[in-house]
Design a protein around this motif. Structure first.
Motif, mmCIF file in Angstrom:
data_model
loop_
_atom_site.group_PDB
_atom_site.id
_atom_site.type_symbol
_atom_site.label_atom_id
_atom_site.label_comp_id
_atom_site.label_asym_id
_atom_site.label_seq_id
_atom_site.Cartn_x
_atom_site.Cartn_y
_atom_site.Cartn_z
ATOM 1 N N MET A 1 -49.243 -50.373 -142.234
ATOM 2 C CA MET A 1 -50.619 -50.009 -142.604
ATOM 3 C C MET A 1 -51.537 -50.205 -141.398
ATOM 4 O O MET A 1 -51.508 -51.260 -140.762
ATOM 5 C CB MET A 1 -51.082 -50.888 -143.782
ATOM 6 N N ASN A 2 -52.349 -49.180 -141.064
ATOM 7 C CA ASN A 2 -53.256 -49.329 -139.924
ATOM 8 C C ASN A 2 -54.517 -50.090 -140.335
ATOM 9 O O ASN A 2 -54.756 -50.354 -141.519
ATOM 10 C CB ASN A 2 -53.586 -47.972 -139.305
ATOM 11 N N ILE A 3 -55.328 -50.419 -139.340
ATOM 12 C CA ILE A 3 -56.488 -51.272 -139.605
ATOM 13 C C ILE A 3 -57.476 -50.604 -140.563
ATOM 14 O O ILE A 3 -58.089 -51.265 -141.405
ATOM 15 C CB ILE A 3 -57.177 -51.684 -138.274
ATOM 16 N N GLN A 4 -57.613 -49.281 -140.462
ATOM 17 C CA GLN A 4 -58.534 -48.572 -141.372
ATOM 18 C C GLN A 4 -58.081 -48.706 -142.820
ATOM 19 O O GLN A 4 -58.905 -48.963 -143.720
ATOM 20 C CB GLN A 4 -58.632 -47.090 -140.985
ATOM 21 N N ASP A 5 -56.769 -48.554 -143.048
ATOM 22 C CA ASP A 5 -56.237 -48.674 -144.413
ATOM 23 C C ASP A 5 -56.425 -50.098 -144.947
ATOM 24 O O ASP A 5 -56.730 -50.303 -146.132
ATOM 25 C CB ASP A 5 -54.751 -48.305 -144.446
ATOM 26 N N ILE A 6 -56.222 -51.086 -144.047
ATOM 27 C CA ILE A 6 -56.416 -52.489 -144.446
ATOM 28 C C ILE A 6 -57.866 -52.716 -144.876
ATOM 29 O O ILE A 6 -58.143 -53.335 -145.916
ATOM 30 C CB ILE A 6 -56.036 -53.442 -143.288
ATOM 31 N N ILE A 7 -58.803 -52.199 -144.063
ATOM 32 C CA ILE A 7 -60.226 -52.406 -144.361
ATOM 33 C C ILE A 7 -60.598 -51.745 -145.684
ATOM 34 O O ILE A 7 -61.291 -52.348 -146.518
ATOM 35 C CB ILE A 7 -61.095 -51.872 -143.202
ATOM 36 N N VAL A 8 -60.135 -50.509 -145.896
ATOM 37 C CA VAL A 8 -60.445 -49.809 -147.149
ATOM 38 C C VAL A 8 -59.946 -50.629 -148.347
ATOM 39 O O VAL A 8 -60.680 -50.843 -149.335
ATOM 40 C CB VAL A 8 -59.824 -48.397 -147.160
ATOM 41 N N ALA A 9 -58.698 -51.085 -148.273
ATOM 42 C CA ALA A 9 -58.118 -51.861 -149.381
ATOM 43 C C ALA A 9 -58.912 -53.153 -149.630
ATOM 44 O O ALA A 9 -59.175 -53.526 -150.784
ATOM 45 C CB ALA A 9 -56.650 -52.185 -149.081
ATOM 46 N N LYS A 10 -59.303 -53.822 -148.551
ATOM 47 C CA LYS A 10 -60.007 -55.097 -148.689
ATOM 48 C C LYS A 10 -61.464 -54.908 -149.140
ATOM 49 O O LYS A 10 -62.013 -55.763 -149.840
ATOM 50 C CB LYS A 10 -59.950 -55.874 -147.372
ATOM 51 N N VAL A 11 -62.092 -53.785 -148.745
ATOM 52 C CA VAL A 11 -63.442 -53.504 -149.241
ATOM 53 C C VAL A 11 -63.385 -53.273 -150.754
ATOM 54 O O VAL A 11 -64.223 -53.784 -151.513
ATOM 55 C CB VAL A 11 -64.054 -52.285 -148.519
ATOM 56 N N GLU A 12 -62.395 -52.516 -151.211
ATOM 57 C CA GLU A 12 -62.223 -52.285 -152.659
ATOM 58 C C GLU A 12 -61.994 -53.613 -153.384
ATOM 59 O O GLU A 12 -62.546 -53.840 -154.464
ATOM 60 C CB GLU A 12 -61.050 -51.334 -152.890
ATOM 61 N N GLU A 13 -61.171 -54.470 -152.747
ATOM 62 C CA GLU A 13 -60.883 -55.798 -153.327
ATOM 63 C C GLU A 13 -62.161 -56.641 -153.387
ATOM 64 O O GLU A 13 -62.425 -57.336 -154.377
ATOM 65 C CB GLU A 13 -59.832 -56.492 -152.454
#
Length: 593
Positions: A1-13
């Motif tokens: 998972m790239n950093i953008q995908d990580i950020i999106v997932a964590k913002v949703e969380e």
């Protein structure tokens, strides 16, 4: 998972944890240069779901991300934009992971994936290649290379238009005026020799028309009944009937042209995996039309001609077979497309590199193939491009006013020599080395100037402007590559070991690594859009970023060993990406300049 995908997932969380809400999408963008940060989360679209002050919402989400995402070092919020600062360790890890990767960003074909066939060049065998063919060849070749780098298997092909009335015109003129001339006896390339006779035909034909008009014959009648044209038409009939004398002359003169074409292709640096000839394909498609007629795809008019009705698709009716049963170009193109899939069963799509004057033709062709029920017809693409103009104006082949491809390649080399000499760039080179470098710079300038422009746009090509050593040009990018090679030659220490994870990145090092991160995505976007311009503009941005780095930090004179190692490694990787990006444009790089 790239950093953008990580950020999106964590913002949703974070939104679920803090507000007990769910949002459909998280909008990210690169942080603007004037603010601290690497990636920005846009808060405003969230206000449809989360009610409140965007500044306060940004700060709450930012605090959550810093606490829960190791890669995020800190954040700031500016008017509803949450700017995230990614840790140095993340960028260092990323760089260590790619620095030894050969052709970073390139993908291999997935098992079982379909190949794509790219058609380009496809000249007539009655004249040499000209400037318009150069844009065609450079576009087609580059798109094929980009598709391959994106993870597709690619076949490069062309269909050579080696038959028809235009070919017979050159043959007839040679018979009448040639006195047995050959490429060997004249010292001319075969395609140029044959092209001269195409021009000679036109000159003699016009003279006959003028004479007939002077004798009281109507101009339109004269144009149709000039003796030279009637002779050319008779020659075509003889060729179609298999007349041995005509066929032998056709083979001989086409052979001269092919030798000339091959020399031009070699000088231009393009190649092909498969050649098709119109003389082999011009009868294809008639059986497909007969089958389509039975199935109701086509209909027959009272005169016996066969058509397709595309008025429901906002097009018109299109003929696919004449009343006398002979094929039109559309028939041939239908048959040739089908034949290519038969010849290469792993091909799932075709790309046609053809000028924008044929936009309508390809809309119709693709629709017909879909209506005939071929599943691969959904994967057909017309790589449409605009004309290339010169300051001197439009080119006309039959009048001999074209810009010859070979002459342009030579002129580019001479222009590179002239400009390099004025700047004193090439002191210390041997004469042979200089000549090779002039060719490398000249061709690089030509290719980059043409490919940096969106294919659909018309180009005004200025040779001198293209060889500027400053600005968005091939030589500027080549010069940066050569500059880096000079740095690497001077680096007399071992710089191969990994960069320490605790290394503190200079702002310019960080920006350079961020630019490197973009390359795989740029390749995929360029492949999806069939646009070499995306690669050209990416490599220009990379070179600008490197030159800013070069001017703002000391590389070989850095204060400590860690900085030296990091900066030399970074420079080396940048040079590799420059070389790879330019190779996708068909451009080679000089080691010295």
């Amino acid at each position: 998972m790239n950093i953008q995908d990580i950020i999106v997932a964590k913002v949703e969380e974070a939104i679920k944890s803090i507000y007990n809400k769910e949002i459909e999408t998280v909008e990210l963008q690169a942080t603007r240069k004037e603010f601290e940060g690497d990636i920005t989360v846009v808060i405003f679209p969230m206000l449809r779901t989360i009610k409140g002050n965007p500044q306060h919402i940004g700060e709450e989400i930012g605090a959550y991300l810093v606490a829960n995402v190791a890669e995020i070092a800190k954040f700031n919020v500016v008017k509803g934009f949450l700017n995230l600062v990614i840790s140095d360790a993340f960028f260092v890890d990323f760089f260590n992971s790619i620095k030894k990767e050969k052709h970073y960003g390139y993908q291999s074909p997935a098992p079982g994936s379909k190949a794509v066939m790219v058609e380009y060049s496809s000249p007539n065998t009655n004249k040499p290649l000209h400037l318009g063919h150069i844009r065609n060849n450079l576009l087609g070749y580059s798109v094929a290379e980009i598709l391959q780098a994106s993870g597709r298997k690619v076949y490069k092909t062309q269909i050579i238009n080696d038959r028809g009335i235009h070919i017979c015109k050159s043959m007839l003129a040679w018979q009448k005026f040639g006195n047995g001339e050959t490429p060997q006896s004249t010292g001319l390339k075969g395609d140029k020799l044959v092209g001269n006779y195409y021009v000679a035909f036109d000159k003699a034909y016009k003279a006959q028309i003028e004479e007939m008009i002077a004798n009281g014959i109507d101009k339109k009648v004269a144009e149709k009944e000039a003796p030279l044209l009637l002779e050319a038409q008779e020659m075509l009939r003889k060729w179609e009937a298999g007349n041995q004398e005509v066929v032998n002359l056709w083979k001989t003169m086409n052979g001269w042209v092919y030798e000339g074409f091959n020399e031009t292709y070699k000088n231009l640096g393009v190649d092909f995996d498969q050649l098709y000839y119109e003389s082999d394909t011009y009868l294809l498609g008639k059986d497909v039309v007969a089958d389509g007629l039975q199935r109701g795809v086509f209909f027959k008019k009272e005169d016996g001609s066969v058509w397709i009705d595309l008025t429901d698709e906002d097009l018109d009716e299109k003929i696919v077979l004449r009343a006398d049963g002979t094929a039109v170009y559309m028939t041939q193109d239908i048959g040739t497309a089908i034949q290519r899939i038969k010849d290469y069963p792993d091909v799932g799509g075709l790309v046609y590199t053809v000028g924008n004057e044929q936009d309508y033709h390809f809309k119709v062709l693709f629709l017909i193939l879909k209506k005939l029920g071929f599943d691969w017809a959904d994967n057909l693409y017309h790589l449409s491009y605009g004309m290339v103009d010169l300051p001197s104006g439009k080119m006309k082949s039959r009048e001999g006013t074209v810009v010859d491809a070979d002459d342009l390649i030579i002129e580019m080399s001479r222009t590179a020599e002239e400009i390099s000499s004025e700047l004193g760039k090439l002191d210390g080179f041997s004469n042979k080395g200089r000549q090779q470098l002039y060719k490398t710079i000249g061709l690089g300038a030509l290719k980059y100037y043409i490919l940096k422009v969106d294919p659909k746009k018309r180009i005004l090509f200025d040779p001198k402007e293209s060889i500027d050593f400053q600005g968005n040009t091939g030589p500027f990018i080549q010069y940066t590559y050569a500059r880096i090679q000079s740095i690497l030659r001077k680096a007399d220490f071992d710089y191969a070991q990994p960069i320490d994870n605790n290394y503190h990145l200079h702002e310019k090092e960080r920006e350079l690594i961020k630019q490197l991160q973009l390359f795989p995505e740029v390749i995929q976007n360029a492949a999806s859009n069939f646009s070499p311009a995306l690669i050209a503009n990416y490599v220009y941005d990379l070179v600008k970023e490197f030159n800013s780095f070069y001017q703002n930090v000391s590389i070989l004179g850095a204060e400590n060993t860690s900085e030296k190692i990091t900066r030399v490694q970074l420079s080396k990787k940048v040079s590799e990406i420059i070389a790879d990006a330019l190779s996708l444009l068909g451009i080679t790089v000089p080691e010295r300049m």
